[in-house]
Write an enzyme that holds these catalytic residues in place. Structure first.
Site, PDB file in Angstrom:
ATOM      1  CB  SER A  39      54.264 -42.376 -25.624  1.00 22.22           C
ATOM      2  OG  SER A  39      53.034 -42.330 -24.918  1.00 22.22           O
TER       3      SER A  39
ATOM      4  CG  ASP B 141      49.281 -39.282 -30.356  1.00 21.72           C
ATOM      5  OD1 ASP B 141      49.091 -38.130 -30.776  1.00 21.72           O
ATOM      6  OD2 ASP B 141      50.194 -39.579 -29.563  1.00 21.72           O
TER       7      ASP B 141
ATOM      8  CE  LYS C 195      49.252 -35.919 -28.892  1.00 21.83           C
ATOM      9  NZ  LYS C 195      50.479 -36.076 -29.716  1.00 21.83           N
TER      10      LYS C 195
ATOM     11  CD  GLU D 239      54.109 -36.260 -33.003  1.00 23.43           C
ATOM     12  OE1 GLU D 239      55.116 -36.204 -33.740  1.00 23.43           O
ATOM     13  OE2 GLU D 239      54.023 -37.040 -32.030  1.00 23.43           O
TER      14      GLU D 239
ATOM     15  CD  GLU E  70      57.185 -34.071 -26.641  1.00 22.04           C
ATOM     16  OE1 GLU E  70      57.969 -34.955 -26.227  1.00 22.04           O
ATOM     17  OE2 GLU E  70      56.190 -34.332 -27.337  1.00 22.04           O
TER      18      GLU E  70
END
Length: 287
Positions: free
Chosen positions: A50, A88, A118, A120, A187
């Site tokens: 982000s 990330d 991390k 996704e 999320e």
């Protein structure tokens, strides 16, 4: 003098959750923000992609590169003494092959200073997660709304609202746990689905827009303190508005300079009168 704070481990966090207590994860983008988050006692500092939006000005997380993530991770790792650093892996860093996944994860840990990474995705990224875990690097999963694949999802939409979609989220969560994730971020999914997943899994769940039933909660620091004004997601709460405070300070600075109020003697450096007279005499012929 007090010693360094004890560095948390993933086992400390799992024990906290097992004891029925909540855990906390907050993003940071640089040394000063990481210092604040670490000192506040937050369990996980997320070195989130982000930062593409909050620090680099991109319209989404999609353009963020591995090199950009490592650049920020290095700064964050210099500040964090207690929190677990979650790095990330950005879009493209692990999607093509298990070899890419392991290489990127190793870079995030070795070069960036992260403790864990991390990734996704759900069932689709299980082979990559398994490879990274086998290589000895702990993985935090991230499912539901996955910003890296925002085009595929059709925008910033809540995931799992239908029975079929909710069932797929449950399958994804089960798959991530079996793949070896030590925790998973949920999320933008319905609160009852998140609670159901949390009750099924043996690993901690960390919610962001997933209701209060998760084992912990995540927020982006810039949303939490009002440093990002493009938009505020529905699931984010702004506890203070530091942006307004900074704006006011900048305007006051300009006005004081215009009015001759700043800098005052308090913010200036003096020269001895004798020395100043000697200076004038020294340059007298050049005046």
């Amino acid at each position: 003098m007090a010693g360094e704070p004890k560095k948390l481990t993933i086992f400390d966090v799992q024990a906290t959750v097992a004891a029925g207590e909540k855990v906390f994860q907050v993003t940071a983008t640089d040394f000063p923000t990481a210092l604040l988050v670490d000192r506040a006692g937050i369990d996980f500092i997320l070195i989130g992609d982000s930062l593409g939006m909050t620090a680099l000005g991109y319209p989404s997380t999609v353009p963020v590169t591995m090199d950009e993530m490592i650049h920020h991770a290095k700064a964050i790792s210099r500040a964090a003494k207690r929190s677990i650093l979650v790095g990330d892996l950005p879009l493209g860093a692990y999607h093509a092959s298990t070899a890419d996944a392991v290489t990127s994860a190793m870079r995030m840990v070795k070069e960036g200073g992260a403790d864990v990474v991390k990734m996704e995705g759900g069932e689709d990224v299980v082979p990559m997660i398994e490879a990274v875990v086998r290589a000895g690097i702990p993985v935090m999963g991230h499912m539901g709304l996955t910003p890296q694949l925002i085009s595929k999802l059709g925008g910033w939409r809540v995931q799992g609202k239908s029975a079929a979609a909710g069932a797929q989220l449950v399958r994804d969560a089960d798959a991530l746990e079996r793949a070896g994730c030590f925790a998973v971020v949920l999320e933008a999914i319905p609160d009852r689905v998140a609670t159901l997943i949390t009750e099924r899994l043996q690993i901690p769940t960390i919610g962001i827009g997933a209701g209060p039933g998760c084992d912990g909660q995540n927020l982006v620091l810039h949303d939490l303190v009002g440093l990002f004004d493009r938009f505020l997601p529905r699931f984010a709460k702004r506890y203070v508005n530091v942006g307004e405070t900074i704006d006011g300070a900048l305007r006051e600075f300009q006005q004081e300079v215009r009015d001759g109020v700043f800098p005052s003697a308090e913010h200036s450096f003096a020269m001895d009168d004798v020395e100043y007279e000697a200076l004038l005499a020294e340059i007298g012929d050049d005046a």
